[in-house]
Design an enzyme around this catalytic site. Sequence first.
Site, PDB file in Angstrom:
ATOM      1  N   ARG A   1       0.831  -1.227   0.000  1.00 15.00           N
ATOM      2  CA  ARG A   1       0.000   0.000   0.000  1.00 15.00           C
ATOM      3  C   ARG A   1       0.863   1.273   0.000  1.00 15.00           C
ATOM      4  NH1 ARG A   1      -2.691  -3.256   3.692  1.00 15.00           N
ATOM      5  NH2 ARG A   1      -4.526  -4.229   2.791  1.00 15.00           N
TER       6      ARG A   1
ATOM      7  N   LYS B   1       2.767  11.690 -10.752  1.00 13.25           N
ATOM      8  CA  LYS B   1       1.882  10.868 -11.584  1.00 13.25           C
ATOM      9  C   LYS B   1       2.596   9.567 -11.922  1.00 13.25           C
ATOM     10  CE  LYS B   1      -1.130  14.110 -13.978  1.00 13.25           C
ATOM     11  NZ  LYS B   1      -1.501  14.676 -15.286  1.00 13.25           N
TER      12      LYS B   1
ATOM     13  N   GLU C   1       8.074  19.453 -24.822  1.00 12.51           N
ATOM     14  CA  GLU C   1       7.536  19.718 -23.478  1.00 12.51           C
ATOM     15  C   GLU C   1       8.213  20.937 -22.846  1.00 12.51           C
ATOM     16  OE1 GLU C   1       4.991  18.467 -21.892  1.00 12.51           O
ATOM     17  OE2 GLU C   1       4.616  16.463 -22.682  1.00 12.51           O
TER      18      GLU C   1
ATOM     19  N   LYS D   1       7.069  23.298 -13.162  1.00 13.90           N
ATOM     20  CA  LYS D   1       6.210  22.161 -12.802  1.00 13.90           C
ATOM     21  C   LYS D   1       5.928  22.188 -11.311  1.00 13.90           C
ATOM     22  CE  LYS D   1       4.608  17.856 -13.733  1.00 13.90           C
ATOM     23  NZ  LYS D   1       4.711  16.587 -14.366  1.00 13.90           N
TER      24      LYS D   1
ATOM     25  N   GLU E   1      -4.702  17.660  -9.992  1.00 15.07           N
ATOM     26  CA  GLU E   1      -5.236  18.102 -11.276  1.00 15.07           C
ATOM     27  C   GLU E   1      -6.721  18.464 -11.219  1.00 15.07           C
ATOM     28  OE1 GLU E   1      -3.689  15.716 -14.495  1.00 15.07           O
ATOM     29  OE2 GLU E   1      -4.874  16.793 -15.970  1.00 15.07           O
TER      30      GLU E   1
ATOM     31  N   ASN F   1      -1.498  20.555 -19.592  1.00 14.13           N
ATOM     32  CA  ASN F   1      -1.982  19.857 -20.790  1.00 14.13           C
ATOM     33  C   ASN F   1      -1.993  20.757 -22.016  1.00 14.13           C
ATOM     34  OD1 ASN F   1      -2.399  17.523 -19.282  1.00 14.13           O
ATOM     35  ND2 ASN F   1      -4.431  18.215 -18.639  1.00 14.13           N
TER      36      ASN F   1
ATOM     37  N   HIS G   1      -1.900  19.394 -25.511  1.00 14.89           N
ATOM     38  CA  HIS G   1      -2.134  17.954 -25.402  1.00 14.89           C
ATOM     39  C   HIS G   1      -3.463  17.500 -25.992  1.00 14.89           C
ATOM     40  CE1 HIS G   1       1.451  17.987 -23.003  1.00 14.89           C
ATOM     41  NE2 HIS G   1       1.377  16.699 -22.754  1.00 14.89           N
TER      42      HIS G   1
HETATM   43  N1  GLY Z   1       2.507  15.768 -17.402  1.00 21.32           N
HETATM   44  C1  GLY Z   1       1.440  16.528 -16.861  1.00 21.32           C
HETATM   45  C2  GLY Z   1       1.329  16.434 -15.391  1.00 21.32           C
HETATM   46  O1  GLY Z   1       2.214  15.944 -14.733  1.00 21.32           O
HETATM   47  O2  GLY Z   1       0.345  16.853 -14.838  1.00 21.32           O
END
Ligand code: GLY
Length: 369
Positions: A127, A149, A191, A233, A243, A251, A254
Amino acid sequence: MTDTPNATTIEVPTTSKTYLCRVGAHILSQVGNITRETCGGTKACVVSESHVMPLYGMEVMDSLKAAGYQVVPAVFPAGEASKNLTTLGELLETVANYELTRGDVIVALGGGVTGDVAGLVAALYLRGIKVVQVPTSLLAMVDSSVGGKTAIDIPQGKNLVGAFWQPSAVIADIDCFKTIPHELFTDSCGEVIKHAVLADLELFKTLQKTPLNSGELDERAMANIVARNIRIKRDVVAADEREQGLRQTLNLGHTIGHAVEAAYHFKLGHGSCVAIGLCAMARASAKKGWCSQETAQAIEDLVRAHQLPYDTKIDHEVIEEYATHDKKRRGDSITIVVPTKIGSVTLRKISRAELRELIDLGCGSGRQP
Ligand code: GLY
């Protein structure tokens, strides 16, 4: 961790965890100490793939051993095709066979595929155990290793199975770029350009002056650009880890980009597709009056300066079809990211008919690749 001439440290605060990203040249030898400081534990399982492990595995494993870890390797075949349930299952069984405990750590050594799969193994095993991301590709450094992610692909779609699972540390050694083929490095520049367009006019100007793939940047300049991308980022995921809002701005390019990628059956690189999507959305936005013609042209010029594709001749029906099957669609509407000027974007919720209008406005005038 202090900054040195060859490395800088960026803190990433998210709701679930705060962690450090170390960026610099020749810093793989620091993986052991950083893992020790941030994770502790007894065993470190280095998860990597068949191309990267022979290149950097030894240095990373030696560094972990020197920091007192019992080190075990788990290697899977290189390539996006490995980002599947079979690899996930095999890796989970491998770490279970090694008897890793909740106090132990997974070290993800490689590009985006490795970070995604190893991150998901870490999120699921017991977990959740700690993971240190050691990205070796430009794409993984500036995007996928930061923000938590993790995912695998299933036949129904890319990245459809995953979890948000933040790393305990990220160690990005730009020296790894020397083993990346030029075309792959160029692809990832898509990117980086996206980041500049959405949040950083200064980065955009820096790239205009010297394209990232020109071969003219020294280590320090390259590390600065990677660090700048990580900060962009960081700012987004710190504000919106899961998100719900701001993170959707990542995005940019994208909606059309993913559609182009799917239409090419993933034979054209992700960054190249993002570049096409970015230019298409910029052209459409200029025609709709959401940004100036100069902004759209500057974006296309920068993409072209990086030898990336800037348009597509795919049928608009096909683009529309793939774009409306995007997993990020909610109900009948789709949220798109619109460049308003260099360094600034806005989110717009639009209908399928409006999306088609944007595709018609943005795609096909240059008709390449
Ligand atoms: N690659 C987009 C994000 O990490 O949200």
